[in-house]
Structures are given as C-alpha cells and as structure tokens.
Write a protein that holds these residues in place. Structure first.
Motif, PDB file in Angstrom:
ATOM      1  N   LEU A  11       6.174   7.231  -3.490  1.00 18.46           N
ATOM      2  CA  LEU A  11       6.180   8.621  -3.040  1.00 18.46           C
ATOM      3  C   LEU A  11       5.075   8.820  -2.014  1.00 18.46           C
ATOM      4  O   LEU A  11       3.937   8.384  -2.227  1.00 18.46           O
ATOM      5  CB  LEU A  11       5.967   9.564  -4.230  1.00 18.46           C
ATOM      6  CG  LEU A  11       6.979   9.443  -5.377  1.00 18.46           C
ATOM      7  CD1 LEU A  11       6.566  10.333  -6.543  1.00 18.46           C
ATOM      8  CD2 LEU A  11       8.384   9.789  -4.897  1.00 18.46           C
ATOM      9  N   PRO A  12       5.367   9.463  -0.883  1.00 18.14           N
ATOM     10  CA  PRO A  12       4.348   9.627   0.165  1.00 18.14           C
ATOM     11  C   PRO A  12       3.111  10.360  -0.353  1.00 18.14           C
ATOM     12  O   PRO A  12       3.227  11.370  -1.056  1.00 18.14           O
ATOM     13  CB  PRO A  12       5.076  10.456   1.233  1.00 18.14           C
ATOM     14  CG  PRO A  12       6.526  10.203   1.000  1.00 18.14           C
ATOM     15  CD  PRO A  12       6.674  10.026  -0.482  1.00 18.14           C
ATOM     16  N   GLU A  13       1.951   9.848   0.008  1.00 16.82           N
ATOM     17  CA  GLU A  13       0.702  10.433  -0.480  1.00 16.82           C
ATOM     18  C   GLU A  13       0.523  11.870  -0.008  1.00 16.82           C
ATOM     19  O   GLU A  13       0.036  12.714  -0.768  1.00 16.82           O
ATOM     20  CB  GLU A  13      -0.484   9.572  -0.034  1.00 16.82           C
ATOM     21  CG  GLU A  13      -0.558   8.233  -0.761  1.00 16.82           C
ATOM     22  CD  GLU A  13      -1.796   7.439  -0.393  1.00 16.82           C
ATOM     23  OE1 GLU A  13      -2.456   7.787   0.624  1.00 16.82           O
ATOM     24  OE2 GLU A  13      -2.116   6.483  -1.123  1.00 16.82           O
ATOM     25  N   ILE A  41      11.142   5.690  -9.985  1.00 15.51           N
ATOM     26  CA  ILE A  41       9.729   6.071  -9.887  1.00 15.51           C
ATOM     27  C   ILE A  41       8.928   5.546 -11.076  1.00 15.51           C
ATOM     28  O   ILE A  41       7.874   4.919 -10.913  1.00 15.51           O
ATOM     29  CB  ILE A  41       9.578   7.607  -9.783  1.00 15.51           C
ATOM     30  CG1 ILE A  41      10.178   8.112  -8.469  1.00 15.51           C
ATOM     31  CG2 ILE A  41       8.096   8.006  -9.870  1.00 15.51           C
ATOM     32  CD1 ILE A  41      10.268   9.625  -8.362  1.00 15.51           C
ATOM     33  N   GLY A  42       9.417   5.801 -12.278  1.00 12.73           N
ATOM     34  CA  GLY A  42       8.702   5.374 -13.471  1.00 12.73           C
ATOM     35  C   GLY A  42       8.639   3.861 -13.600  1.00 12.73           C
ATOM     36  O   GLY A  42       7.585   3.289 -13.908  1.00 12.73           O
ATOM     37  N   THR A  62       0.869  -1.167   0.000  1.00 14.16           N
ATOM     38  CA  THR A  62       0.000   0.000   0.000  1.00 14.16           C
ATOM     39  C   THR A  62       0.911   1.224   0.000  1.00 14.16           C
ATOM     40  O   THR A  62       1.924   1.241   0.706  1.00 14.16           O
ATOM     41  CB  THR A  62      -0.912   0.050   1.241  1.00 14.16           C
ATOM     42  OG1 THR A  62      -0.098  -0.038   2.429  1.00 14.16           O
ATOM     43  CG2 THR A  62      -1.912  -1.091   1.233  1.00 14.16           C
ATOM     44  N   PRO A  63       0.599   2.239  -0.801  1.00 16.27           N
ATOM     45  CA  PRO A  63       1.475   3.413  -0.873  1.00 16.27           C
ATOM     46  C   PRO A  63       1.652   4.055   0.499  1.00 16.27           C
ATOM     47  O   PRO A  63       0.693   4.126   1.282  1.00 16.27           O
ATOM     48  CB  PRO A  63       0.718   4.351  -1.833  1.00 16.27           C
ATOM     49  CG  PRO A  63      -0.167   3.447  -2.629  1.00 16.27           C
ATOM     50  CD  PRO A  63      -0.559   2.356  -1.693  1.00 16.27           C
ATOM     51  N   PRO A  64       2.853   4.506   0.823  1.00 15.82           N
ATOM     52  CA  PRO A  64       3.054   5.170   2.116  1.00 15.82           C
ATOM     53  C   PRO A  64       2.278   6.483   2.175  1.00 15.82           C
ATOM     54  O   PRO A  64       2.250   7.242   1.203  1.00 15.82           O
ATOM     55  CB  PRO A  64       4.574   5.419   2.147  1.00 15.82           C
ATOM     56  CG  PRO A  64       4.976   5.460   0.708  1.00 15.82           C
ATOM     57  CD  PRO A  64       4.083   4.483   0.008  1.00 15.82           C
TER      58      PRO A  64
END
Length: 300
Positions: A187-189, A175-176, A120-122
């Motif tokens: 990347l942190p939300e 990232i890509g 799950t995204p940070p």
C-alpha cells in the motif's frame, strides 16, 4: 505422432500442469483458447511462475538472488538461440517460432522480480503502478502476439492496463498475507499517511473506515484500468476475446468478493465463487453473441 511432436506435447503438458496448479483463474480462462494459443499461454505463464518462485520462494535471500541470476542467464542463452534443453525453454522456443514474440517483456518480468528481492514499500501510487507494470503489465505484453494478430500502441497500453489492474487486485486481496508471510506492505505510504492508517493498525488486523477508504481508492484505480482494457477488447483476435474477457472479469470479481466479506483481507482469503464465475461466463457468452451450442462453460 513422431518423436519431435511427442516431445513438444510433453513440454507443453509440463507447462500446463504449472498453470493448472498455481492459477485456477488463468487456467479456467485461457484453457478456452484454441489449442495452439492455449499452449503458448501456458509456456509464457510457466516462465513467469518460474521467475516469481525465484523471488518469493522459501529460500534464503542469498539463494533467491542466485536463482534469479541463473534464470536471467538462461533467458540470455534463449535470446541467443542457445537455450538449455529443458521443457520450459523448448516450449518457449516453439512459441517464439510460431508467433512474432518480443523478448523485452520477459526481461522486464525479471526486473520486477528483482524489485521484490530488494523490496521497499512504494511511496506513491505512481511507484506502485511502476512496480505493477514490471511484474504484471509485462505479462500482458508477452501475450499480445498470441492473442492479437494486429499490434498498436493503443493495444499495448490496454494490455498493460489489464496487467496493472490485476496486480493491484492481487495486492488488495493479499494485504494480510503479504504482511504476515513476506513482511511486505504494498500500500502506498502517502496513502496510508493520508487516511491515518498505521503499520501498528495493520499489525493488529484493524479494519476501519480509514483502511476502507484507502482500499477503495486503490480498487477504484484498478477498476478504471479494467474498464480501459475492456473498452478496447475488440483489438484482440475474435478467438481470444472471450478467454481474456473472462480472466479480466473474474479477477475484477475478487474486489467484490473482498467487499462482500466486509473488507476482511487481513486474515481471510477472498475468492470468486463458482456461482459468480458461472454468471461471468454467461455474460461473456451473451456479450459476444454466441449461440447456446457454441457457448463456453465453466466446467471446460
């Protein structure tokens, strides 16, 4: 050479091939350690690579879970001195017999890989750094008994900082690739929201001031962690300082490589050039006062 020594050499050769294939930076740096220490690092890297491939391979999610559980069982057996008769475990047993190793960070590494399986995204930078500890800071703790005869809370904190810095660097470089190939956004939300950079922007490969602002915020954090580690590099054994200095500076150089390419890390793979590595190598030799005849070289 007796059979035991031949087997041990073959086991460490197996581990060396793994690091040489999958991480040119680490191999370049750690191959310059004294032979026994280098072999220990190769074995530790081989374990970490095996764990990483359980979570990031091309298998189905169900298969990845099975592979990681199997590796956990094998680590349990190793911890009980009943390890499987495989090159990795035989090599690690020699490392544990030679150095005052701690099994805890090895389990932490598996925890980190399981976090990728249920990704799950940070939400925050704190969550990103927690994840980074498990997948990378843990590696620093694995290496401490090999690269530092003395042990202290300050040293442990420093090597964790280095690992976290390297993981943030990995994230900023990839990232890509992480988005396209793994459908992951590290990347942190809250950072994305703050700079008004959307998932749609990422999908479109947009590099604008908003993206650069967030990228640089994470890069600044990584660079502060590199500096924290390098400030305490004297805590390492003298024969280990240059190799670790090299790995830290070459990895840090990835950040400048991205900057020099106009922050194009969404569709382009960024790396440190051989010329830059030679500069870092020269700086390392100068920093530690080696005579010309003793200096490490890029070609080694």
């Amino acid at each position: 050479m007796d059979m035991d020594k031949e087997q041990r050499q073959a086991d460490f050769d197996h581990c060396e091939r793994i690091i040489k294939k999958h991480s040119k930076i680490f191999y370049y740096a750690f191959s310059q350690l004294p032979s026994e220490k280098a072999k220990a690092v190769y074995a530790i890297y081989a374990f970490c690579r095996t764990a990483d491939e359980c979570a990031d391979g091309s298998q189905s999610s169900k298969k990845k879970v099975q592979l990681l559980r199997q590796l956990k069982k094998e680590l349990d057996l190793f911890n009980e001195h009943e390890e499987l008769d495989k090159p990795l475990w035989r090599a690690l047993r020699h490392v544990f017999n030679t150095y005052d190793m701690d099994i805890g960070p090895f389990y932490d590494q598996l925890t980190g890989q399981s976090m990728d399986l249920t990704f799950t995204p940070p939400k925050t930078m704190e969550e990103l750094e927690r994840y980074s500890y498990y997948v990378a800071g843990s590696v620093g703790l694995m290496l401490v008994p090999v690269i530092a005869s003395g042990s202290s809370a300050e040293l442990h904190s420093s090597v964790i900082s280095l690992g976290v810095a390297m993981q943030i660097t990995n994230i900023l470089r990839d990232i890509g690739e992480d988005y396209r190939e793994k459908n992951r956004i590290y990347l942190p939300e809250d950072g994305l929201t703050h700079v008004h950079y959307s998932h749609h922007d990422l999908h479109n490969g947009t590099i604008n001031e908003n993206f650069i602002e967030l990228w640089e915020k994470l890069a600044a954090r990584a660079e502060s962690l590199y500096s924290k580690f390098l400030f305490n590099i004297e805590l390492l054994d003298p024969d280990s300082r240059i190799p670790v200095y090299l790995s830290a500076h070459v990895y840090r150089g990835i950040l400048d490589a991205v900057r020099n390419n106009g922050y194009q890390c969404l569709t382009k793979r960024n790396y440190v050039t051989k010329a830059k590595m030679a500069q870092i190598n020269a700086a390392a030799n100068n920093a530690f006062g080696l005579r010309e005849g003793d200096a490490f070289t890029v070609e080694k």
